[in-house]
Enzyme design. Sequence first.
Site, PDB file in Angstrom:
ATOM      1  N   ASP A 126       0.869  -1.184   0.000  1.00 50.34           N
ATOM      2  CA  ASP A 126       0.000   0.000   0.000  1.00 50.34           C
ATOM      3  C   ASP A 126       0.905   1.233   0.000  1.00 50.34           C
ATOM      4  O   ASP A 126       1.433   1.607  -1.039  1.00 50.34           O
ATOM      5  CB  ASP A 126      -0.916  -0.099   1.227  1.00 50.34           C
ATOM      6  CG  ASP A 126      -1.989   0.956   1.264  1.00 50.34           C
ATOM      7  OD1 ASP A 126      -2.094   1.726   0.303  1.00 50.34           O
ATOM      8  OD2 ASP A 126      -2.753   1.018   2.244  1.00 50.34           O
ATOM      9  N   LYS A 154      -1.249  -1.245  -4.562  1.00 44.21           N
ATOM     10  CA  LYS A 154      -2.346  -0.274  -4.641  1.00 44.21           C
ATOM     11  C   LYS A 154      -1.923   0.932  -5.447  1.00 44.21           C
ATOM     12  O   LYS A 154      -0.818   1.454  -5.276  1.00 44.21           O
ATOM     13  CB  LYS A 154      -2.751   0.163  -3.240  1.00 44.21           C
ATOM     14  CG  LYS A 154      -3.660  -0.813  -2.589  1.00 44.21           C
ATOM     15  CD  LYS A 154      -4.551  -0.113  -1.593  1.00 44.21           C
ATOM     16  CE  LYS A 154      -5.256  -1.148  -0.761  1.00 44.21           C
ATOM     17  NZ  LYS A 154      -5.824  -0.572   0.450  1.00 44.21           N
TER      18      LYS A 154
HETATM   19  P1  IMP Z   1       1.736  -0.487   3.779  1.00 40.13           P
HETATM   20  O1  IMP Z   1       2.652  -0.576   4.957  1.00 40.13           O
HETATM   21  O2  IMP Z   1       0.943   0.802   3.756  1.00 40.13           O
HETATM   22  O3  IMP Z   1       2.391  -0.765   2.450  1.00 40.13           O
HETATM   23  O4  IMP Z   1       0.611  -1.577   3.978  1.00 40.13           O
HETATM   24  C1  IMP Z   1       0.930  -2.909   3.903  1.00 40.13           C
HETATM   25  C2  IMP Z   1       0.137  -3.730   4.879  1.00 40.13           C
HETATM   26  O5  IMP Z   1      -1.072  -3.060   5.277  1.00 40.13           O
HETATM   27  C3  IMP Z   1      -0.302  -5.001   4.217  1.00 40.13           C
HETATM   28  O6  IMP Z   1       0.681  -6.025   4.381  1.00 40.13           O
HETATM   29  C4  IMP Z   1      -1.586  -5.288   4.906  1.00 40.13           C
HETATM   30  O7  IMP Z   1      -1.349  -5.958   6.125  1.00 40.13           O
HETATM   31  C5  IMP Z   1      -2.166  -3.922   5.203  1.00 40.13           C
HETATM   32  N1  IMP Z   1      -3.077  -3.451   4.151  1.00 40.13           N
HETATM   33  C6  IMP Z   1      -2.903  -2.407   3.317  1.00 40.13           C
HETATM   34  N2  IMP Z   1      -3.952  -2.267   2.486  1.00 40.13           N
HETATM   35  C7  IMP Z   1      -4.792  -3.268   2.799  1.00 40.13           C
HETATM   36  C8  IMP Z   1      -6.079  -3.675   2.283  1.00 40.13           C
HETATM   37  O8  IMP Z   1      -6.657  -3.101   1.343  1.00 40.13           O
HETATM   38  N3  IMP Z   1      -6.638  -4.760   2.858  1.00 40.13           N
HETATM   39  C9  IMP Z   1      -6.057  -5.449   3.882  1.00 40.13           C
HETATM   40  N4  IMP Z   1      -4.866  -5.113   4.400  1.00 40.13           N
HETATM   41  C10 IMP Z   1      -4.244  -4.030   3.855  1.00 40.13           C
END
Ligand code: IMP
Length: 211
Positions: A126, A154
């Site tokens: 994300d 995303k």
């Molecule tokens: P980041 O640290 O923002 O890249 O988010 C990564 C982590 O956030 C993922 O490994 C998920 O655990 C959680 N996450 C982010 N977006 C989603 C989503 O749409 N659904 C479920 N979990 C998400």
Amino acid sequence: MKLFLTSFVEPDIYQKTLYPFEYEGHIDHLLIASEDIKARIKQLATVLHYDYKGKRPVLLCTLKGACPFYVHLMDALQEFRQGYEMEFVRASSYEGTCTTGKVRLSALDPESLRNKHVLVIEDILDTGTTLSRLIPCLKECCPASIEVVALLDKRLEQKKKKCSAKYIGFSVPDDFVIGYGIDYNQRYRDLKDICVISEAGIAFDSSNLPM
Ligand code: IMP
Ligand code: MG
């Protein structure tokens, strides 16, 4: 080898998915059907085999969400007779010390990565915050190389991303997705497809689920 195969997924291209009865009303729409996930994983395995032929990369599964992706990716690599090693990691923020930007890694023996080619297998990328904290910790284990394989990426403005993945399954809209191992409050990992959660799903009280 560069990966030019990223599939762009638009919502509402499928109408239905199978899900446990207790999730009735919790799914807004199906985003990626399991057959399409598996087909895409075969393409990813083709590229990984091209890039890692003659090597034995460590496939490092980030628990719990990446498990289904991990299993199907290993299946696909076996078709190419591509060797690999298996490791697992669970990343959680240090309690009360989030400002350090460090994560606590559990279920991982640091020696298992030393001088190895590591492929971090992620369910969803994300903002990249998690990976931007995880990767420096993994580098302390002295791997020969580290790359990230993310099933979903995303679509955010590039400047909002702290980290990117070399290998990406699908570029998806900025909606909250569930299923195929990916959860909302530990629920919905047991959906076979990747779906977008509904408002009712977000509002649902987990204590109403059967034991
Ligand atoms: P980041 O640290 O923002 O890249 O988010 C990564 C982590 O956030 C993922 O490994 C998920 O655990 C959680 N996450 C982010 N977006 C989603 C989503 O749409 N659904 C479920 N979990 C998400
Ligand atoms: Mg994850």
